[in-house]
Design a protein around this motif. Sequence first.
Motif, PDB file in Angstrom:
ATOM      1  N   PRO A 178       0.817  -1.208   0.000  1.00 55.81           N
ATOM      2  CA  PRO A 178       0.000   0.000   0.000  1.00 55.81           C
ATOM      3  C   PRO A 178       0.852   1.260   0.000  1.00 55.81           C
ATOM      4  O   PRO A 178       1.983   1.283   0.439  1.00 55.81           O
ATOM      5  CB  PRO A 178      -0.795  -0.141   1.301  1.00 55.81           C
ATOM      6  N   ALA A 179       0.245   2.360  -0.471  1.00 53.25           N
ATOM      7  CA  ALA A 179       0.997   3.608  -0.623  1.00 53.25           C
ATOM      8  C   ALA A 179       1.539   4.117   0.692  1.00 53.25           C
ATOM      9  O   ALA A 179       2.560   4.787   0.725  1.00 53.25           O
ATOM     10  CB  ALA A 179       0.098   4.661  -1.277  1.00 53.25           C
ATOM     11  N   ALA A 180       0.850   3.785   1.798  1.00 51.81           N
ATOM     12  CA  ALA A 180       1.306   4.269   3.100  1.00 51.81           C
ATOM     13  C   ALA A 180       2.694   3.760   3.433  1.00 51.81           C
ATOM     14  O   ALA A 180       3.432   4.374   4.207  1.00 51.81           O
ATOM     15  CB  ALA A 180       0.313   3.850   4.182  1.00 51.81           C
ATOM     16  N   HIS A 181       3.046   2.612   2.851  1.00 48.57           N
ATOM     17  CA  HIS A 181       4.354   2.025   3.130  1.00 48.57           C
ATOM     18  C   HIS A 181       5.478   2.815   2.472  1.00 48.57           C
ATOM     19  O   HIS A 181       6.641   2.579   2.752  1.00 48.57           O
ATOM     20  CB  HIS A 181       4.385   0.566   2.654  1.00 48.57           C
ATOM     21  N   HIS A 182       5.138   3.705   1.580  1.00 47.06           N
ATOM     22  CA  HIS A 182       6.162   4.447   0.853  1.00 47.06           C
ATOM     23  C   HIS A 182       6.281   5.881   1.355  1.00 47.06           C
ATOM     24  O   HIS A 182       6.722   6.761   0.633  1.00 47.06           O
ATOM     25  CB  HIS A 182       5.855   4.415  -0.651  1.00 47.06           C
ATOM     26  N   ASN A 183       5.876   6.098   2.564  1.00 45.09           N
ATOM     27  CA  ASN A 183       6.014   7.415   3.177  1.00 45.09           C
ATOM     28  C   ASN A 183       7.468   7.606   3.589  1.00 45.09           C
ATOM     29  O   ASN A 183       7.964   6.951   4.497  1.00 45.09           O
ATOM     30  CB  ASN A 183       5.087   7.520   4.391  1.00 45.09           C
ATOM     31  N   MET A 184       8.154   8.533   2.920  1.00 42.82           N
ATOM     32  CA  MET A 184       9.589   8.706   3.148  1.00 42.82           C
ATOM     33  C   MET A 184       9.902   9.209   4.551  1.00 42.82           C
ATOM     34  O   MET A 184      10.929   8.851   5.130  1.00 42.82           O
ATOM     35  CB  MET A 184      10.154   9.683   2.114  1.00 42.82           C
ATOM     36  N   VAL A 185       9.019  10.039   5.102  1.00 45.37           N
ATOM     37  CA  VAL A 185       9.275  10.582   6.434  1.00 45.37           C
ATOM     38  C   VAL A 185       9.261   9.470   7.471  1.00 45.37           C
ATOM     39  O   VAL A 185      10.181   9.338   8.292  1.00 45.37           O
ATOM     40  CB  VAL A 185       8.240  11.672   6.784  1.00 45.37           C
ATOM     41  N   ILE A 186       8.220   8.640   7.432  1.00 49.41           N
ATOM     42  CA  ILE A 186       8.123   7.534   8.383  1.00 49.41           C
ATOM     43  C   ILE A 186       9.255   6.538   8.152  1.00 49.41           C
ATOM     44  O   ILE A 186       9.867   6.030   9.099  1.00 49.41           O
ATOM     45  CB  ILE A 186       6.751   6.836   8.262  1.00 49.41           C
ATOM     46  N   GLY A 187       9.555   6.273   6.873  1.00 54.22           N
ATOM     47  CA  GLY A 187      10.648   5.359   6.559  1.00 54.22           C
ATOM     48  C   GLY A 187      11.976   5.862   7.087  1.00 54.22           C
ATOM     49  O   GLY A 187      12.793   5.089   7.604  1.00 54.22           O
ATOM     50  N   THR A 188      12.204   7.173   6.983  1.00 51.91           N
ATOM     51  CA  THR A 188      13.448   7.755   7.501  1.00 51.91           C
ATOM     52  C   THR A 188      13.540   7.597   9.013  1.00 51.91           C
ATOM     53  O   THR A 188      14.604   7.287   9.551  1.00 51.91           O
ATOM     54  CB  THR A 188      13.528   9.245   7.119  1.00 51.91           C
ATOM     55  N   LEU A 189      12.422   7.805   9.704  1.00 50.30           N
ATOM     56  CA  LEU A 189      12.405   7.631  11.160  1.00 50.30           C
ATOM     57  C   LEU A 189      12.726   6.186  11.540  1.00 50.30           C
ATOM     58  O   LEU A 189      13.467   5.926  12.494  1.00 50.30           O
ATOM     59  CB  LEU A 189      11.045   8.044  11.732  1.00 50.30           C
ATOM     60  N   PHE A 190      12.180   5.236  10.787  1.00 49.14           N
ATOM     61  CA  PHE A 190      12.487   3.824  11.036  1.00 49.14           C
ATOM     62  C   PHE A 190      13.972   3.541  10.826  1.00 49.14           C
ATOM     63  O   PHE A 190      14.605   2.822  11.618  1.00 49.14           O
ATOM     64  CB  PHE A 190      11.656   2.924  10.120  1.00 49.14           C
ATOM     65  N   LEU A 191      14.551   4.105   9.772  1.00 46.80           N
ATOM     66  CA  LEU A 191      15.965   3.873   9.483  1.00 46.80           C
ATOM     67  C   LEU A 191      16.859   4.507  10.547  1.00 46.80           C
ATOM     68  O   LEU A 191      17.881   3.929  10.928  1.00 46.80           O
ATOM     69  CB  LEU A 191      16.311   4.431   8.098  1.00 46.80           C
ATOM     70  N   CYS A 192      16.475   5.690  11.033  1.00 44.39           N
ATOM     71  CA  CYS A 192      17.233   6.310  12.135  1.00 44.39           C
ATOM     72  C   CYS A 192      17.151   5.449  13.389  1.00 44.39           C
ATOM     73  O   CYS A 192      18.149   5.250  14.094  1.00 44.39           O
ATOM     74  CB  CYS A 192      16.688   7.706  12.418  1.00 44.39           C
ATOM     75  N   GLY A 193      15.951   4.914  13.670  1.00 43.65           N
ATOM     76  CA  GLY A 193      15.802   4.016  14.807  1.00 43.65           C
ATOM     77  C   GLY A 193      16.623   2.756  14.655  1.00 43.65           C
ATOM     78  O   GLY A 193      17.171   2.223  15.632  1.00 43.65           O
ATOM     79  N   SER A 194      16.740   2.267  13.412  1.00 40.57           N
ATOM     80  CA  SER A 194      17.563   1.085  13.152  1.00 40.57           C
ATOM     81  C   SER A 194      19.024   1.357  13.476  1.00 40.57           C
ATOM     82  O   SER A 194      19.709   0.514  14.075  1.00 40.57           O
ATOM     83  CB  SER A 194      17.417   0.664  11.684  1.00 40.57           C
ATOM     84  N   CYS A 195      19.526   2.536  13.095  1.00 40.99           N
ATOM     85  CA  CYS A 195      20.920   2.895  13.408  1.00 40.99           C
ATOM     86  C   CYS A 195      21.145   2.913  14.918  1.00 40.99           C
ATOM     87  O   CYS A 195      22.175   2.428  15.407  1.00 40.99           O
ATOM     88  CB  CYS A 195      21.254   4.261  12.816  1.00 40.99           C
ATOM     89  N   LEU A 196      20.193   3.448  15.668  1.00 39.59           N
ATOM     90  CA  LEU A 196      20.309   3.450  17.123  1.00 39.59           C
ATOM     91  C   LEU A 196      20.270   2.031  17.679  1.00 39.59           C
ATOM     92  O   LEU A 196      21.007   1.699  18.613  1.00 39.59           O
ATOM     93  CB  LEU A 196      19.174   4.275  17.741  1.00 39.59           C
ATOM     94  N   GLY A 197      19.425   1.188  17.084  1.00 45.43           N
ATOM     95  CA  GLY A 197      19.371  -0.207  17.512  1.00 45.43           C
ATOM     96  C   GLY A 197      20.700  -0.911  17.316  1.00 45.43           C
ATOM     97  O   GLY A 197      21.168  -1.646  18.197  1.00 45.43           O
ATOM     98  N   TYR A 198      21.324  -0.691  16.158  1.00 46.54           N
ATOM     99  CA  TYR A 198      22.643  -1.279  15.910  1.00 46.54           C
ATOM    100  C   TYR A 198      23.683  -0.746  16.891  1.00 46.54           C
ATOM    101  O   TYR A 198      24.559  -1.487  17.363  1.00 46.54           O
ATOM    102  CB  TYR A 198      23.091  -0.981  14.475  1.00 46.54           C
ATOM    103  N   ALA A 199      23.611   0.565  17.199  1.00 47.38           N
ATOM    104  CA  ALA A 199      24.582   1.164  18.126  1.00 47.38           C
ATOM    105  C   ALA A 199      24.498   0.500  19.496  1.00 47.38           C
ATOM    106  O   ALA A 199      25.518   0.115  20.083  1.00 47.38           O
ATOM    107  CB  ALA A 199      24.322   2.666  18.240  1.00 47.38           C
ATOM    108  N   PHE A 200      23.284   0.348  20.016  1.00 40.43           N
ATOM    109  CA  PHE A 200      23.128  -0.298  21.316  1.00 40.43           C
ATOM    110  C   PHE A 200      23.476  -1.785  21.240  1.00 40.43           C
ATOM    111  O   PHE A 200      23.952  -2.372  22.215  1.00 40.43           O
ATOM    112  CB  PHE A 200      21.697  -0.114  21.832  1.00 40.43           C
ATOM    113  N   TRP A 201      23.267  -2.395  20.069  1.00 43.32           N
ATOM    114  CA  TRP A 201      23.626  -3.805  19.885  1.00 43.32           C
ATOM    115  C   TRP A 201      25.131  -3.995  20.049  1.00 43.32           C
ATOM    116  O   TRP A 201      25.578  -4.914  20.746  1.00 43.32           O
ATOM    117  CB  TRP A 201      23.176  -4.255  18.490  1.00 43.32           C
TER     118      TRP A 201
END
Length: 368
Positions: A178-201
């Motif tokens: 669905p188009a909602a999955h292609h929201n760049m703002v939300i996707g960017t927030l997820f990717l930033c959260g992923s970087c933090l997850g890796y850092a704490f990992w």
Amino acid sequence: MAMFAMESVMLPASMVLVQLFSILLVLLSKLALNTGMRPFVLLAYRNLIGAAVIAPLTFVFERKKAKIPNLIEWGWISMNATSGVILAMGLYYYGLRGTNATYSVVFLNLIPIVTSVVAILLRAEKLVFRKWHGKMKFLGIVTCVGGTMVVSLYKGKMLHHPWPTHLLRSHTQAAAAPAAHHNMVIGTLFLCGSCLGYAFWFIIQVKLAKVFPSRYWVATLTCLSGSLQAFVIGILIDPHTSAWRLKWDLQLLTIVYSGVFNTGVALVLMSWAVKRRGPIYPSMFNSLAMVATVIMDSTLLGTSIFLGSMIGTVLVIVGLYAFLWGKGKELQEAISLTKNAGENEDPGDGGEHGEPVLEVRHRGDEIA
């Protein structure tokens, strides 16, 4: 001499192979997510396959050291799985689903930067401005952050390229999420959260290595714990059994490929490279993945290339290498200080042959 010459060829070749694994994984994962695969379904099955691949390595290399973890060790292993699998990989898959492969790879290259910043904030690492390596690390951090902002906020002119595009576009469009999955703002927030997850990992792995030093056994148990956690969360998000049913299609290929090559083979190759060349060596090849992903993402998935993304990508690459140079000099200085301290102590207090012991560790998967 012949062994050294062979190693000088095999080491960079193995790191290029690891980058190839990463490129194909990102593209396959993007295709699988576009066909409707749930991120936590992919995580649960991928880590189950990964545990099955790494378990034989535990038997071969650590069968004498393997033991059943106690309650405290299980706690650290569970936190390791939560940060490395659920937060780091899970958020990355959501970010990848909402953006594109080229954009998401930029954030993968920010992981060393974010890890260093978090370590500095937690006072696990110091940034020494009066020395050149500290200045280069800071310059690399600022340049990478600036490059990421350019990629995120500035498009600019669309660039024309000589290679064909849209080779798989009809397939991805036909089964797009669905188009909602292609929201760049939300996707960017997820990717930033992923970087933090890796850092704490990474930070958790330092502690885990001290309380439970069996690397392959820890990796096997972490994969199992991560698979179980992903299964529970995935069931809570989508309890329909149809989401968990696998067929002989792209989704199954993505699961098997990521579990075997990115969790199993890449772990062995990167561990060997870190042992022979240190923890900075694998990261030196990250720019290959960025450049190749840009080309393959455009060729196979039809993703447009803009001037802003190219400028930002170049800034990220330059900043990453500046940071890695500073980090490498810092490690050399630490090793030199350790050796000097060891020479002033009783040889019996050192390693196996009276030399000081310095262990360095690096990420096994790649991630993503």
